[in-house]
Design a protein around this motif. Structure first.
Motif, PDB file in Angstrom:
ATOM      1  N   LYS A  31     102.838 152.948 164.215  1.00  0.00           N
ATOM      2  CA  LYS A  31     103.505 153.670 163.126  1.00  0.00           C
ATOM      3  C   LYS A  31     102.897 153.230 161.810  1.00  0.00           C
ATOM      4  O   LYS A  31     102.620 152.043 161.633  1.00  0.00           O
ATOM      5  CB  LYS A  31     105.001 153.324 163.120  1.00  0.00           C
ATOM      6  CG  LYS A  31     105.765 153.934 164.277  1.00  0.00           C
ATOM      7  CD  LYS A  31     106.146 155.346 163.960  1.00  0.00           C
ATOM      8  CE  LYS A  31     106.764 156.050 165.144  1.00  0.00           C
ATOM      9  NZ  LYS A  31     106.942 157.484 164.914  1.00  0.00           N
ATOM     10  N   ASP A  32     102.714 154.175 160.919  1.00  0.00           N
ATOM     11  CA  ASP A  32     102.267 153.814 159.582  1.00  0.00           C
ATOM     12  C   ASP A  32     103.500 153.328 158.817  1.00  0.00           C
ATOM     13  O   ASP A  32     104.441 154.095 158.617  1.00  0.00           O
ATOM     14  CB  ASP A  32     101.660 155.057 158.918  1.00  0.00           C
ATOM     15  CG  ASP A  32     101.272 154.776 157.476  1.00  0.00           C
ATOM     16  OD1 ASP A  32     101.417 153.621 157.041  1.00  0.00           O
ATOM     17  OD2 ASP A  32     100.844 155.719 156.792  1.00  0.00           O
ATOM     18  N   VAL A  74     100.302 153.384 170.814  1.00  0.00           N
ATOM     19  CA  VAL A  74     100.367 154.085 169.533  1.00  0.00           C
ATOM     20  C   VAL A  74     100.960 153.141 168.495  1.00  0.00           C
ATOM     21  O   VAL A  74     101.458 152.069 168.830  1.00  0.00           O
ATOM     22  CB  VAL A  74     101.260 155.349 169.634  1.00  0.00           C
ATOM     23  CG1 VAL A  74     100.582 156.427 170.467  1.00  0.00           C
ATOM     24  CG2 VAL A  74     102.622 155.001 170.197  1.00  0.00           C
ATOM     25  N   GLU A 134     105.417 159.540 161.203  1.00  0.00           N
ATOM     26  CA  GLU A 134     104.127 159.847 161.811  1.00  0.00           C
ATOM     27  C   GLU A 134     103.805 158.825 162.904  1.00  0.00           C
ATOM     28  O   GLU A 134     103.979 157.631 162.692  1.00  0.00           O
ATOM     29  CB  GLU A 134     103.066 159.771 160.717  1.00  0.00           C
ATOM     30  CG  GLU A 134     101.785 160.496 161.009  1.00  0.00           C
ATOM     31  CD  GLU A 134     101.916 161.994 160.753  1.00  0.00           C
ATOM     32  OE1 GLU A 134     101.331 162.748 161.536  1.00  0.00           O
ATOM     33  OE2 GLU A 134     102.591 162.377 159.784  1.00  0.00           O
ATOM     34  N   THR A 135     103.327 159.295 164.072  1.00  0.00           N
ATOM     35  CA  THR A 135     102.852 158.373 165.100  1.00  0.00           C
ATOM     36  C   THR A 135     101.328 158.413 165.105  1.00  0.00           C
ATOM     37  O   THR A 135     100.737 159.491 165.168  1.00  0.00           O
ATOM     38  CB  THR A 135     103.376 158.794 166.489  1.00  0.00           C
ATOM     39  OG1 THR A 135     104.798 158.810 166.432  1.00  0.00           O
ATOM     40  CG2 THR A 135     102.936 157.822 167.558  1.00  0.00           C
ATOM     41  N   LEU A 136     100.693 157.261 165.023  1.00  0.00           N
ATOM     42  CA  LEU A 136      99.235 157.196 164.946  1.00  0.00           C
ATOM     43  C   LEU A 136      98.668 156.622 166.241  1.00  0.00           C
ATOM     44  O   LEU A 136      99.328 155.834 166.915  1.00  0.00           O
ATOM     45  CB  LEU A 136      98.820 156.298 163.774  1.00  0.00           C
ATOM     46  CG  LEU A 136      99.364 156.678 162.400  1.00  0.00           C
ATOM     47  CD1 LEU A 136      99.006 155.615 161.377  1.00  0.00           C
ATOM     48  CD2 LEU A 136      98.832 158.038 161.978  1.00  0.00           C
TER      49      LEU A 136
END
Lengths: 351, 525
Positions: free
Chosen positions: B60-61, B58, B67-69
């Motif tokens: 991070k933005d 994953v 938020e985890t992307l």
């Protein structure tokens, strides 16, 4: 006494004596190197630097810290550490550098040619300019050329070398664009010529790649000139005083009285007599430069030995430090031997 | 002073040079790049390389760290018991050409624990042992990976760490082919890489040059730059000249004076990224005077927080006085401590020290530590507290602290930003065993002998809680208790990692977590 003996037993006692002399030499060198290793090791272990923290970082927990300490062998008694260390050095295993996580010998083989290249160009400049300047100053003692050389060398002595390096970069790199900014070569020439000697100038010529060669020249010329300036200052002052001593001798007056032209007296007679001393100071300067010019290497991002040794010292990387110290020791021994040989060539009395 | 005057001269007329349009040229002091293994080296310099040669499950933005992307894992689900199930996306391949499988991912995460170097700290604190990790972290099939909890731990916290370089996914077969003596490839990975990231490691010559080549077969968006070259430039003024001249696109390790000087250059932008951790003044509770709550409360008024931040911290930090950083779960508004000598003096008198006392102050001799220490020394002296500064390098100063052998200290905690309150509280307030022999040397709280059982309990509850809203309440309460007990560490500034970049660059990420991905960068001309 010695001559008839040698004549009488050409292959016997003379040879034996020479052999034992050579053995004594080698023994002396071995003892010197051993003392060097022992001293470096002890000083390194006494320094208040913790190499484990350099590796694990200051926030690591105790288990990680202890594991790395064990892996580095730092948990053993000092004597045992030294025994292991000295043992592996005898089998030419210098271990792995903390600094790069690679074998120390591989590291030295990589960084040392960069320093040799810089030091060699520097000493060619330093001796090539410094010796004639020194002679010119001596010959024109008290006159304008002497004063000019004095001012020049005083400046060379007293100007901090890193400042000169930065100023040089500002003028010749940033303003005029004549020289390269940092490193040994332009980025797009990295890895173009195959590495044979590690000396980029030589490798580029061997590969007949003039573009890389000129890029390397553009990069070495400024650091070598800055270092060379300091060398010129030293060599010219020393040469001047050696020369003055000779010019005051009676044989110079006699030669002049005989009608030998002054130029010939200076070069053919006086200079011949100071060659040994000049060789000594040039060899010493060269040795000093091979130890690495830390400040200049840092200012110019020159990936050489001086930076390597300094970084290793800063994190207490003893494998790298001891191997580097040994190398410096060997260099000075080799230079001494070389200077001895040159004495014999230049001065018949020492044969 | 010298670099300032040089800079003025340089600004006058730098001849224009340009880096190639399809290559990114970065200047950095690489002396701290000791190795590249993601399980071992997590410092600033290697992180930047690891972020580009490896992918993580994953990400991070950088603009919104809460938020985890998805990255290698196209999807992930969090179960009620805290189990995280990752489904790997299709088509991702390692640089070796092998497809990225769930087994590679599971092995890589287990490896971070088993290699037992820096990256294992987190896994240990989450209850994973060499014995249970294989059972808890496993591949269900070629694309499904489960991460079961060993002890209750907030899944959000785990996801934060999995997005960092230590959560990188490695090519298991390639690494094991280079294993030596059961080291799980630790020695080989120090100088090599086996990832699936947007760039491949072409070469790394220590203290000289590091070259990354574009991975043309990347599963995601292929990088716009054909090459990234990181050049070792230890001297700040030289980096600055090259930035001004246009021979460098990015400069990372400049001095404060050179950052300030570059601000006048029209072709260079300075980015100041607020990162993880603090610059702080700390006291040891072992000291009979400093161990008193009222003494510490008084000393908090003896520091010129605003003055220090305005004068020396411009390129190092921004004013922040709390134990939990801003913009994470449970963040509270900053505290209002400021310089008030009278209050400090009165507090000390009330605590029984009308004439102050003498202590030593350990600090790093480098900027800005020495400057902070001098400023603290000056203001404390006005209230009768005489501090003798004992300077040293990082290993020395923190070495004394780890041995609990200090009275007061100026230092810096943390590294890349970990956007979770547990990260700073774990170190700054959690001390579950205050005995000397416990050797919790990784904990600042233990080093300073600060032991508040109620705070410990809240921190343990916070990390075990799966609901983020409940965590917020817990962390707010914990901060209240910490202030009540008066902490041993007074944060002065939140750490800032500044860098200078050319105005030609488009989309260069300013990532406080140090996971700067270069594949998104392009050049304007």
């Amino acid at each position: 006494m010695a001559a008839p003996l040698r004549l009488a037993f050409p292959g016997g006692a003379g040879l034996r004596r020479r052999a034992s002399g050579a053995l004594g030499h080698v023994g002396g060198i071995a003892v010197t190197l051993f003392m060097l290793v022992a001293l470096t090791f002890v000083i390194g272990r006494l320094l208040p630097i913790d190499p484990v923290l350099s590796v694990v970082g200051s926030d690591a927990d105790q288990a990680t810290y202890d594991q790395v300490r064990r892996e580095l062998g730092l948990d053993r008694p000092l004597v045992e550490q030294f025994a292991i260390f000295a043992g592996s050095i005898l089998s030419l295993d210098f271990g792995t550098a903390l600094l790069t996580d690679r074998p120390v010998l591989e590291d030295l083989a990589r960084v040392f040619p960069a320093t040799i290249e810089l030091a060699t160009v520097t000493i060619l400049l330093g001796a090539g300019i410094g010796v004639p300047l020194g002679i010119a100053a001596a010959v024109n003692r008290g006159r304008l050329p002497d004063h000019l050389v004095r001012v020049l060398s005083l400046l060379g002595y007293s100007t901090p070398i890193f400042w000169l390096g930065l100023l040089g970069l500002l003028v010749f790199y940033a303003r005029l664009g004549w020289v390269g900014g940092s490193g040994r070569v332009e980025l797009y020439y990295v890895d173009i010529v195959p590495e044979r000697t590690g000396l980029l100038l030589v490798d580029a010529l061997l590969a007949r790649d003039l573009e890389v060669f000129w890029s390397a020249v553009r990069h070495i010329v400024l650091p070598a000139s800055v270092l060379g300036y300091a060398a010129v200052a030293y060599i010219s002052r020393m040469t001047r005083s050696f020369m003055l001593e000779q010019l005051g001798q009676e044989y110079v007056v006699a030669a002049r009285a005989k009608g030998v032209p002054y130029r010939a007296v200076v070069w053919r007679h006086a200079f011949k007599n100071i060659r040994v001393q000049v060789v000594t100071i040039v060899a010493l300067s060269y040795g000093g430069m091979l130890e690495g010019a830390v400040l200049i290497e840092t200012v110019f991002g020159w990936p050489g030995f001086g930076q390597y040794l300094t970084n290793a010292l800063l994190i207490g990387d003893m494998n790298a430090v001891v191997a580097s110290t040994l190398l410096v020791g060997l260099i000075f021994i080799a230079l001494n031997v070389l200077a001895d040989l040159l004495y014999r060539v230049f001065d018949p009395r020492t044969r | 002073m010298m670099s300032w005057s040089l800079g003025v001269l340089a600004a006058a007329g730098a001849a224009a040079a340009r880096t190639p349009r399809d290559q990114l040229i970065i200047g950095m002091n690489m002396s701290n790049m000791l190795g590249l293994d993601t399980a071992e080296y997590t410092q600033f310099e290697p992180s930047h390389v690891q972020a580009n040669v490896y992918d993580q499950l994953v990400t991070k933005d950088p603009a919104n760290l809460r938020e985890t992307l998805p990255l290698l894992a196209g999807r992930f689900e969090v179960g009620a018991d805290g189990t995280i199930t990752f489904t790997l996306r299709e088509g991702a391949r390692f640089h070796s050409g092998r497809p990225v499988t769930a087994e590679d991912a599971a092995w890589s995460l287990r490896r971070a624990r088993l290699v037992n170097k820096s990256a294992s700290n987190q896994w240990k604190s989450w209850g994973y042992t060499a014995e249970n990790v294989a059972e808890k972290v496993r591949a269900l099939d070629a694309r499904t990976l489960v991460l079961e909890p060993a002890t209750p731990v907030a899944p959000a916290l785990k996801l934060v760490y999995l997005a960092q370089a230590s959560g990188s996914i490695l090519d298991k077969e390639t690494v094991l082919a280079n294993e030596k003596g059961g080291d799980l490839g630790n020695a080989w990975l120090s100088t090599n890489a086996a990832g699936s990231g947007p760039f491949k490691l072409n070469r790394w010559t220590p203290n000289d040059i590091l070259i990354l080549d574009r991975n043309d077969a990347y599963w995601g968006e292929v990088a716009k730059m054909r090459r990234v070259v990181v050049r070792h430039i230890p001297e700040s003024s030289n980096q600055r000249l090259q930035l001004e001249k246009g021979d460098l696109d990015v400069g990372y390790t400049l001095s404060g004076a050179d950052f300030d000087g570059l601000e006048r250059s029209p072709n260079v932008v300075i980015e100041r990224v607020a990162g993880g951790g603090f610059y702080y003044f700390s006291v040891s509770m072992k000291d009979p005077d400093l161990g008193k709550r009222d003494v510490r409360e008084a000393l908090r008024w003896c520091i010129d927080y605003e003055g220090i931040n305005q004068s020396v911290m411009r390129n190092y930090g921004i004013l922040w006085r709390r134990q939990v950083l801003p913009d994470v779960v449970g963040s509270l508004p900053d505290l209002d401590y400021r310089l008030d000598i009278e209050k400090c003096r009165a507090g000390l008198a009330a605590a029984g020290y009308p004439n102050g006392f003498k202590k030593t102050l350990r600090t790093l001799s480098a900027p800005p530590f020495a400057e902070i220490a001098t400023a603290v020394q000056a203001t404390m002296a006005k209230a009768g507290v005489e501090l003798t500064i004992l300077p040293g390098n990082g290993e020395q100063v923190y070495g004394f602290m780890r041995n609990r052998d200090f009275e007061t200290l100026v230092g810096r905690s943390g590294g890349g930003l970990v956007p979770d309150p547990h990260d700073t509280l774990r170190s700054n307030a959690h001390n579950w065993d205050n005995r000397d022999e416990a050797k919790l040397t990784g904990q600042l709280a233990w080093r300073a002998s600060w032991y508040v059982p109620e705070v410990n309990r809240l921190i343990e509850a916070g990390v075990a809680e799966t609901d983020q809203e409940k965590r917020r309440v817990i962390y707010e309460e914990a901060q209240g208790l910490i202030e009540q007990a008066v902490p041993f560490v007074f944060p002065i500034s939140q750490r800032v990692d500044p860098f200078a970049r050319s105005t030609r660059l488009i989309g260069y990420p300013a990532d406080p977590t140090w996971m700067v991905r270069w594949e998104v960068v392009s050049k304007a001309d």
